[in-house]
Design a protein around this motif. Structure first.
Motif, PDB file in Angstrom:
ATOM      1  N   PHE A  81       0.901  -1.171   0.259  1.00  0.00           N
ATOM      2  CA  PHE A  81       0.128  -0.611  -0.087  1.00  0.00           C
ATOM      3  C   PHE A  81       0.815   1.339   0.214  1.00  0.00           C
ATOM      4  O   PHE A  81       0.903   2.438  -0.598  1.00  0.00           O
ATOM      5  N   VAL A  82       1.675   0.906   1.328  1.00  0.00           N
ATOM      6  CA  VAL A  82       2.987   2.378   1.429  1.00  0.00           C
ATOM      7  C   VAL A  82       3.241   2.863  -0.111  1.00  0.00           C
ATOM      8  O   VAL A  82       3.918   4.039  -0.371  1.00  0.00           O
ATOM      9  N   ASN A  83       3.854   1.281  -1.244  1.00  0.00           N
ATOM     10  CA  ASN A  83       4.658   1.914  -2.061  1.00  0.00           C
ATOM     11  C   ASN A  83       3.779   2.156  -3.639  1.00  0.00           C
ATOM     12  O   ASN A  83       4.293   1.748  -4.732  1.00  0.00           O
ATOM     13  N   PHE A  84       2.488   1.908  -3.063  1.00  0.00           N
ATOM     14  CA  PHE A  84       1.100   1.613  -4.300  1.00  0.00           C
ATOM     15  C   PHE A  84       2.001   3.234  -5.230  1.00  0.00           C
ATOM     16  O   PHE A  84       2.106   2.254  -6.847  1.00  0.00           O
ATOM     17  N   LEU A  85       1.261   4.123  -4.684  1.00  0.00           N
ATOM     18  CA  LEU A  85       2.380   5.501  -6.409  1.00  0.00           C
ATOM     19  C   LEU A  85       3.991   5.183  -6.675  1.00  0.00           C
ATOM     20  O   LEU A  85       4.122   5.284  -7.913  1.00  0.00           O
ATOM     21  N   ASN A  86       4.661   4.500  -6.268  1.00  0.00           N
ATOM     22  CA  ASN A  86       5.866   4.855  -6.545  1.00  0.00           C
ATOM     23  C   ASN A  86       6.150   3.277  -7.683  1.00  0.00           C
ATOM     24  O   ASN A  86       6.606   3.410  -8.567  1.00  0.00           O
ATOM     25  N   VAL A  87       5.268   2.628  -7.439  1.00  0.00           N
ATOM     26  CA  VAL A  87       5.117   0.901  -7.694  1.00  0.00           C
ATOM     27  C   VAL A  87       4.302   1.825  -9.443  1.00  0.00           C
ATOM     28  O   VAL A  87       4.617   1.761 -10.441  1.00  0.00           O
ATOM     29  N   GLN A  88       3.420   2.103  -9.472  1.00  0.00           N
ATOM     30  CA  GLN A  88       2.366   2.359 -10.719  1.00  0.00           C
ATOM     31  C   GLN A  88       2.919   3.790 -11.420  1.00  0.00           C
ATOM     32  O   GLN A  88       3.005   3.179 -12.614  1.00  0.00           O
ATOM     33  N   LYS A  89       3.424   4.793 -10.836  1.00  0.00           N
ATOM     34  CA  LYS A  89       4.503   5.547 -11.773  1.00  0.00           C
ATOM     35  C   LYS A  89       5.962   4.898 -12.580  1.00  0.00           C
ATOM     36  O   LYS A  89       5.827   5.522 -13.291  1.00  0.00           O
ATOM     37  N   SER A  90       6.457   4.316 -11.993  1.00  0.00           N
ATOM     38  CA  SER A  90       7.736   3.461 -12.101  1.00  0.00           C
ATOM     39  C   SER A  90       7.456   2.517 -13.150  1.00  0.00           C
ATOM     40  O   SER A  90       8.304   2.314 -13.988  1.00  0.00           O
ATOM     41  N   THR A  91       6.312   1.934 -13.132  1.00  0.00           N
ATOM     42  CA  THR A  91       5.889   0.865 -13.588  1.00  0.00           C
ATOM     43  C   THR A  91       4.937   1.564 -15.223  1.00  0.00           C
ATOM     44  O   THR A  91       4.657   1.137 -15.923  1.00  0.00           O
ATOM     45  N   ARG A  92       4.447   2.743 -14.949  1.00  0.00           N
ATOM     46  CA  ARG A  92       3.838   3.493 -15.666  1.00  0.00           C
ATOM     47  C   ARG A  92       2.481   2.104 -15.969  1.00  0.00           C
ATOM     48  O   ARG A  92       1.671   2.693 -17.338  1.00  0.00           O
ATOM     49  N   GLN A  93       2.057   1.907 -14.899  1.00  0.00           N
ATOM     50  CA  GLN A  93       0.570   0.717 -15.169  1.00  0.00           C
ATOM     51  C   GLN A  93      -0.989   1.302 -14.610  1.00  0.00           C
ATOM     52  O   GLN A  93      -0.511   2.969 -14.651  1.00  0.00           O
ATOM     53  N   LYS A  94      -2.176   1.301 -15.581  1.00  0.00           N
ATOM     54  CA  LYS A  94      -3.042   1.723 -15.536  1.00  0.00           C
ATOM     55  C   LYS A  94      -4.219   0.695 -14.956  1.00  0.00           C
ATOM     56  O   LYS A  94      -3.684  -0.249 -14.787  1.00  0.00           O
TER      57      LYS A  94
END
Ligand code: ATP
Length: 533
Positions: free
Chosen positions: A242-255
């Motif tokens: 959860f706390v890494n949700f945005l780190n991961v989403q942004k760095s992997t450009r997931q939708k």
């Protein structure tokens, strides 16, 4: 659990009924795990540490294979699921936001005579299980009496004793769920008194009051004094995601929808930790959080429910050993939750949980950290906090389920055609710790051992192999059967001339003479994890 049960004839082998009671089956399983180097009690030379275990040489291989099966199917086979390996220690505010500091409790009580500690909900569940057993006993008796003419459905819906016990069961279930949902310790205590539940050791109902017990282990951070330094060992891996949700989403450009998966240790100070590796204080979880658009949670919850059950069935686990169990009382973060239960030797118990966690965790982290935990939707041009559906399975429970499923004792013909008993671990070949054993027919002939080592050295880069020259060949086969090795390759004197070896298949006992060059391919095909998907 089909350990030592039933009588089936397959490949000309008789699987013998041993009529073992479930307790005995379980004891046999635990001692097999120790004898063959799968699991040892932690710190055994100091008489062990309760509810902690070490995985031995074959255990670690099996556990790694289970993890690999999960990782492949959850991460590598989904383009919208990625992996993470977060630290065990997290900022203490994490656990405040997630609700674990205030609400990760179990109701605990002690028996004043035996000094034994219990979980109040488990005592009541045990009482319900006894009612279930009474019903099943009644059904079994009637089945025997009426033979073919027996109509179980009709009997269950008309027999007064069955109906009375079923009604009582339902009453206790509702009372327990209500008390748990309300966190009402007094009500739990009153139920234990009402149903006259006694301690299994002292036989008395001399109980303390029921009180909340927080399951998190805490420790201190080295260089800070006071309460600021309090750290927790994570009780679930999910919060690292959860706390890494945005780190991961942004760095992997997931939708959206997309998932983050993680395998790692979790720690819980369980009040009653027993049943071997089923309930430990230090264990390993394989969790996946699937981030979705609010409003789509029902559909994704159903999707993952089906998908995860299929994952279990693909391993060959009989469908009647698996069942869904909807949660009666939901955790503070969930709007729907179901367990996938497996029939362990001590009954159906949770193996995996699928939880619709709403936007609870991300919203709470957003509030406490002051950092936005929102996703910008390029389609609707809106920002929002995603909803989450979680799948969470205990690696150790999966290990126990697989071992229990696989351990069998059967009667097979020996070299002279007489009946002999073998203990065999029929793990799926993709999970087996050792894939292939290379055995020289006899050990004191150097030409033979040299040839066998040559074969062994050709295979070790491709999969886990074992070379064994000790004892008679029959005993070596038995030892490989007991650790679940799907293939044994025997090198004999003829091999020196024709470069052929005998390959023996664990389950069918089929033996075939094949060129040495073909062995690698045969084993690779047989152990291919890809066949499970
Ligand atoms: P239980 O009701 O058995 O205590 P839980 O509902 O608290 O389990 P979850 O919080 O949903 O469990 O954890 C997810 C998975 O982690 C469980 O399905 C189980 O496989 C595993 N697990 C939980 N607690 C333990 C434990 N003490 N030892 C081993 N595995 C565990």
């Amino acid at each position: 659990m089909h350990l030592f049960k039933g009588k089936i004839v397959k490949y000309g082998i008789t699987h013998k009924i041993r009529g073992m009671a479930q307790d005995d089956q379980f004891k046999k399983l635990v001692s097999h795990c120790k004898e063959y180097g799968f699991i040892f009690q932690s710190s055994e030379i100091y008489d062990g540490l309760s509810a902690t275990y070490d995985y031995g040489p074959y255990g670690v291989e099996l556990k790694n294979n289970i993890k690999q099966y999960w990782w492949k199917s959850m991460v590598q086979m989904h383009e919208n699921i990625v992996g993470l390996d977060a630290a065990i220690f997290m900022h203490p505010s994490t656990w405040k936001a997630s609700g674990h500091v205030d609400a990760f409790n179990d109701p605990m009580l002690d028996n004043k005579d035996s000094k034994k500690r219990y979980r109040a909900d488990q005592l009541l569940e045990g009482y319900m299980e006894k009612l279930e057993l009474k019903i099943n006993k009644e059904v079994k008796k009637a089945k025997k009496r009426f033979g073919d003419a027996f109509n179980e459905e009709e009997f269950r819906s008309t027999n007064p004793r069955v109906l009375a016990n079923a009604e009582k069961h339902e009453t206790v279930r509702v009372e327990l769920a209500t008390a748990m949902t309300n966190g009402d310790m007094e009500a739990l205590g009153a139920l234990i008194e009402k149903y006259e539940i006694k301690c299994e050791i002292s036989g008395t109902a001399n109980w303390t009051e029921v009180r909340q017990f927080n399951l998190m282990f805490s420790t201190q951070l080295g260089n800070i004094a006071g309460s600021e330094s309090k750290l927790y060992l994570r009780p679930e891996t999910a919060q690292g995601i959860f706390v890494n949700f945005l780190n991961v989403q942004k760095s992997t450009r997931q939708k959206l929808p997309f998932g983050i998966a993680q395998i790692g240790k979790a720690f819980r100070n369980e009040i009653v930790a027993r049943q071997f590796i089923f309930r430990m204080r230090e264990f390993e979880q394989m969790e996946m959080q699937f981030f979705i658009k609010p409003g789509t949670q029902k559909e994704w919850y159903e999707y993952w429910k089906t998908k995860r059950l299929d994952w279990h069935k693909a391993l060959g686990t009989s469908p009647d050993k698996l069942r869904y169990h909807d949660h009666d009382n939901l955790a503070h973060y969930a709007d729907a939750a179901v367990d996938i239960e497996f029939e362990f030797p001590f009954g159906f118990r949770e193996l995996e949980g699928i939880h619709s966690r709403t936007d609870f965790d991300l919203t709470e982290h957003q509030k406490l950290s002051g950092k936005k935990m929102q996703y910008f939707d390029p389609v609707t041009q809106e920002s929002y906090v995603p909803y989450v559906v979680e799948t969470s399975i205990g690696c150790d429970r999966m290990f126990l389920a697989m071992m229990g499923n696989a351990l069998q004792e059967e009667t097979v013909p020996d070299a002279k055609g007489n009946d002999s008993t073998r203990t065999v671990l029929k793990l799926h070949p993709a999970l087996a710790p050792v894939k292939c054993a290379v055995l020289p027919l006899v050990k004191n002939k150097e030409v033979l051992t040299d040839k066998a080592k040559e074969v062994y050295n050709k295979l070790t880069a491709s999969f886990n192999c074992q070379y064994d020259e000790k004892d008679a060949i029959g005993r070596r086969y038995r030892r490989q059967d007991a650790i679940g090795t799907p293939y044994c390759v025997t090198v004999d004197f003829e091999s020196l001339d024709d470069n052929m070896v005998t390959i023996r298949e664990r389950d069918s006992l089929k033996q075939e003479r094949v060129p040495i060059d073909k062995v690698r391919g045969i084993v690779l095909e047989g152990i291919d994890m890809g066949s499970l998907f």
